[in-house]
Design a protein around this motif. Structure first.
Motif, PDB file in Angstrom:
ATOM      1  N   LEU A  21     -29.373  43.152  47.999  1.00 51.42           N
ATOM      2  CA  LEU A  21     -28.795  44.390  47.473  1.00 51.42           C
ATOM      3  C   LEU A  21     -27.752  44.111  46.399  1.00 51.42           C
ATOM      4  CD1 LEU A  21     -28.430  46.479  50.765  1.00 51.42           C
ATOM      5  CD2 LEU A  21     -30.257  46.556  49.051  1.00 51.42           C
ATOM      6  N   LEU A  22     -26.956  43.074  46.598  1.00 54.77           N
ATOM      7  CA  LEU A  22     -25.969  42.716  45.576  1.00 54.77           C
ATOM      8  C   LEU A  22     -26.663  42.225  44.307  1.00 54.77           C
ATOM      9  CD1 LEU A  22     -23.012  42.344  44.787  1.00 54.77           C
ATOM     10  CD2 LEU A  22     -23.117  40.052  45.796  1.00 54.77           C
ATOM     11  N   GLU A  23     -27.736  41.476  44.470  1.00 51.40           N
ATOM     12  CA  GLU A  23     -28.502  41.024  43.313  1.00 51.40           C
ATOM     13  C   GLU A  23     -29.018  42.208  42.508  1.00 51.40           C
ATOM     14  OE1 GLU A  23     -31.583  38.623  44.862  1.00 51.40           O
ATOM     15  OE2 GLU A  23     -30.273  36.960  45.431  1.00 51.40           O
ATOM     16  N   PHE A  24     -29.603  43.168  43.200  1.00 48.74           N
ATOM     17  CA  PHE A  24     -30.139  44.328  42.501  1.00 48.74           C
ATOM     18  C   PHE A  24     -29.022  45.124  41.829  1.00 48.74           C
ATOM     19  CE2 PHE A  24     -31.111  48.866  42.487  1.00 48.74           C
ATOM     20  CZ  PHE A  24     -32.225  48.873  41.656  1.00 48.74           C
ATOM     21  N   GLY A  25     -27.881  45.285  42.503  1.00 40.59           N
ATOM     22  CA  GLY A  25     -26.782  46.037  41.899  1.00 40.59           C
ATOM     23  C   GLY A  25     -26.240  45.372  40.649  1.00 40.59           C
ATOM     24  N   VAL A 148     -32.103  36.871  35.212  1.00 41.04           N
ATOM     25  CA  VAL A 148     -32.512  35.709  36.005  1.00 41.04           C
ATOM     26  C   VAL A 148     -31.312  34.836  36.345  1.00 41.04           C
ATOM     27  CG1 VAL A 148     -33.902  33.599  35.967  1.00 41.04           C
ATOM     28  CG2 VAL A 148     -34.850  35.729  35.060  1.00 41.04           C
ATOM     29  N   TYR A 149     -30.402  34.674  35.382  1.00 41.36           N
ATOM     30  CA  TYR A 149     -29.212  33.857  35.632  1.00 41.36           C
ATOM     31  C   TYR A 149     -28.340  34.474  36.730  1.00 41.36           C
ATOM     32  CZ  TYR A 149     -24.887  31.327  34.656  1.00 41.36           C
ATOM     33  OH  TYR A 149     -23.756  30.559  34.761  1.00 41.36           O
ATOM     34  N   ILE A 150     -28.247  35.792  36.749  1.00 40.87           N
ATOM     35  CA  ILE A 150     -27.457  36.464  37.787  1.00 40.87           C
ATOM     36  C   ILE A 150     -28.095  36.272  39.157  1.00 40.87           C
ATOM     37  CG2 ILE A 150     -26.686  38.723  38.618  1.00 40.87           C
ATOM     38  CD1 ILE A 150     -26.412  39.559  35.691  1.00 40.87           C
ATOM     39  N   ILE A 151     -29.406  36.435  39.241  1.00 40.32           N
ATOM     40  CA  ILE A 151     -30.099  36.353  40.530  1.00 40.32           C
ATOM     41  C   ILE A 151     -29.971  34.960  41.148  1.00 40.32           C
ATOM     42  CG2 ILE A 151     -32.362  36.568  41.642  1.00 40.32           C
ATOM     43  CD1 ILE A 151     -33.054  38.592  39.452  1.00 40.32           C
ATOM     44  N   ARG A 152     -29.951  33.932  40.328  1.00 39.98           N
ATOM     45  CA  ARG A 152     -29.914  32.565  40.835  1.00 39.98           C
ATOM     46  C   ARG A 152     -28.496  32.059  41.090  1.00 39.98           C
ATOM     47  NH1 ARG A 152     -34.784  29.890  37.122  1.00 39.98           N
ATOM     48  NH2 ARG A 152     -36.491  30.796  38.361  1.00 39.98           N
ATOM     49  N   SER A 153     -27.555  32.960  41.261  1.00 39.54           N
ATOM     50  CA  SER A 153     -26.199  32.558  41.624  1.00 39.54           C
ATOM     51  C   SER A 153     -26.177  32.080  43.072  1.00 39.54           C
ATOM     52  CB  SER A 153     -25.238  33.737  41.445  1.00 39.54           C
ATOM     53  OG  SER A 153     -25.247  34.199  40.107  1.00 39.54           O
ATOM     54  N   PRO A 154     -25.387  31.060  43.396  1.00 41.62           N
ATOM     55  CA  PRO A 154     -25.411  30.489  44.749  1.00 41.62           C
ATOM     56  C   PRO A 154     -24.774  31.368  45.816  1.00 41.62           C
ATOM     57  CG  PRO A 154     -23.784  29.363  43.394  1.00 41.62           C
ATOM     58  CD  PRO A 154     -24.546  30.270  42.481  1.00 41.62           C
ATOM     59  N   ASP A 156     -22.139  35.223  46.596  1.00 35.51           N
ATOM     60  CA  ASP A 156     -21.819  36.560  46.115  1.00 35.51           C
ATOM     61  C   ASP A 156     -20.680  36.563  45.100  1.00 35.51           C
ATOM     62  OD1 ASP A 156     -20.039  35.700  47.968  1.00 35.51           O
ATOM     63  OD2 ASP A 156     -20.059  37.522  49.200  1.00 35.51           O
ATOM     64  N   SER A 157     -19.666  35.730  45.301  1.00 34.49           N
ATOM     65  CA  SER A 157     -18.542  35.709  44.362  1.00 34.49           C
ATOM     66  C   SER A 157     -18.970  35.202  42.990  1.00 34.49           C
ATOM     67  CB  SER A 157     -17.409  34.847  44.916  1.00 34.49           C
ATOM     68  OG  SER A 157     -17.843  33.514  45.137  1.00 34.49           O
ATOM     69  N   GLU A 158     -19.764  34.141  42.959  1.00 32.23           N
ATOM     70  CA  GLU A 158     -20.247  33.638  41.678  1.00 32.23           C
ATOM     71  C   GLU A 158     -21.222  34.606  41.022  1.00 32.23           C
ATOM     72  OE1 GLU A 158     -21.636  29.730  41.304  1.00 32.23           O
ATOM     73  OE2 GLU A 158     -20.021  28.808  42.473  1.00 32.23           O
ATOM     74  N   MET A 159     -21.927  35.397  41.827  1.00 34.47           N
ATOM     75  CA  MET A 159     -22.841  36.384  41.258  1.00 34.47           C
ATOM     76  C   MET A 159     -22.085  37.434  40.469  1.00 34.47           C
ATOM     77  SD  MET A 159     -25.766  38.607  43.199  1.00 34.47           S
ATOM     78  CE  MET A 159     -26.476  37.082  43.838  1.00 34.47           C
ATOM     79  N   VAL A 160     -20.972  37.897  41.008  1.00 32.76           N
ATOM     80  CA  VAL A 160     -20.154  38.873  40.284  1.00 32.76           C
ATOM     81  C   VAL A 160     -19.566  38.256  39.019  1.00 32.76           C
ATOM     82  CG1 VAL A 160     -18.108  40.333  40.437  1.00 32.76           C
ATOM     83  CG2 VAL A 160     -19.643  40.152  42.391  1.00 32.76           C
TER      84      VAL A 160
END
Length: 256
Positions: A21-25, A148-154, A156-160
């Motif tokens: 869900l965080l990936e999609f957001g 793609v770069y966002i989705i492949r974050s290790p 949740d904090s690095e994804m943001v």
């Protein structure tokens, strides 16, 4: 290119779907940001298409005018032509560099206002091939690679943080434009004479339908397809179903 290299070196490490869900957001918000640039590129191409064409000319290169205008100019005394030439010379007001670095004063008719009237067909095609289409292609490619770069974050904090990073990359061109363009040139570009386009009720309805319905659906679908496709490439066992969302809820309850 650097975004593509960094995204290629990474893979999804969390295949359980806990961050789905965080990936999609994050991807959806990034694609909304890229949609703004895509609409700007389409606006540039629409502006080049709708700009007034040069007036038709005769075999000798003179503009074709109506009979009434021709006779009024032919029968006019010579001083009228002299006045017109003097006004034209006053409007020119120097060379190209002088006009580029001169601001248009509001309410002043003595200063020339930049406009796109009379651009040739060759210039339209050249501008579309060198400005409009490359800009549109760059925004689409960056929207895909950044997602793609966002989705492949290790985690949740690095994804943001990665979402903010790719948004910064998308806005670099605006920083360069403000930093390396003079104030007078930006003022003249922002206060150019508008290109008037007649809009019928059908065009207004289509514009509302595209902005309010089609664009949100396309952005939502693009973000969902990008998340599912990337997860299926990195996690072969991933299948999007109602069980996936149930497992996400169970994992979130377990973490809490």
């Amino acid at each position: 290119v650097q975004v593509w290299r960094m995204g290629r070196e990474r893979e999804i490490t969390e295949c359980s779907g806990r961050l789905l869900l965080l990936e999609f957001g994050c991807v959806f918000l990034f694609e909304v940001r890229m949609l703004v640039d895509v609409k700007k590129s389409i606006g540039i191409m629409s502006l080049l298409w709708a700009a007034p064409s040069p007036p038709p000319t005769t075999a000798s290169g003179l503009p074709v005018s109506s009979g009434k205008t021709y006779f009024s100019m032919r029968n006019a005394p010579p001083k009228h032509g002299a006045v017109y030439q003097a006004e034209t010379a006053a409007e020119d007001g120097g060379g190209l560099l002088t006009q580029m670095f001169r601001k248009v004063r509001r309410g002043s008719s003595s200063e020339p206002q930049w406009k796109m009237d009379g651009i040739s067909r060759r210039y339209r095609v050249w501008s579309l091939l060198t400005v409009g289409l490359p800009s549109l292609l760059l925004q689409v490619v960056l929207g895909y690679l950044g997602g793609v770069y966002i989705i492949r974050s290790p985690n949740d904090s690095e994804m943001v943080m990665n979402t903010l990073a790719v948004v910064f990359v998308a806005e670099v061109e605006e920083f360069l434009y403000v930093a390396f363009t003079s104030d007078s040139m930006r003022y003249n570009l922002e206060h150019m004479r508008t290109v008037e386009v007649h809009l019928s009720n059908r065009h207004r309805i289509m514009g509302w339908f595209m902005s309010s319905i089609v664009n949100p659906l396309l952005t939502f679908s693009a973000a969902a397809c990008l998340v599912v496709r990337t997860r299926q490439a990195d996690c072969p066992d991933f299948v999007l179903s109602w069980k996936t969302f149930a497992n996400i809820a169970i994992l979130q309850d377990h973490d809490s």
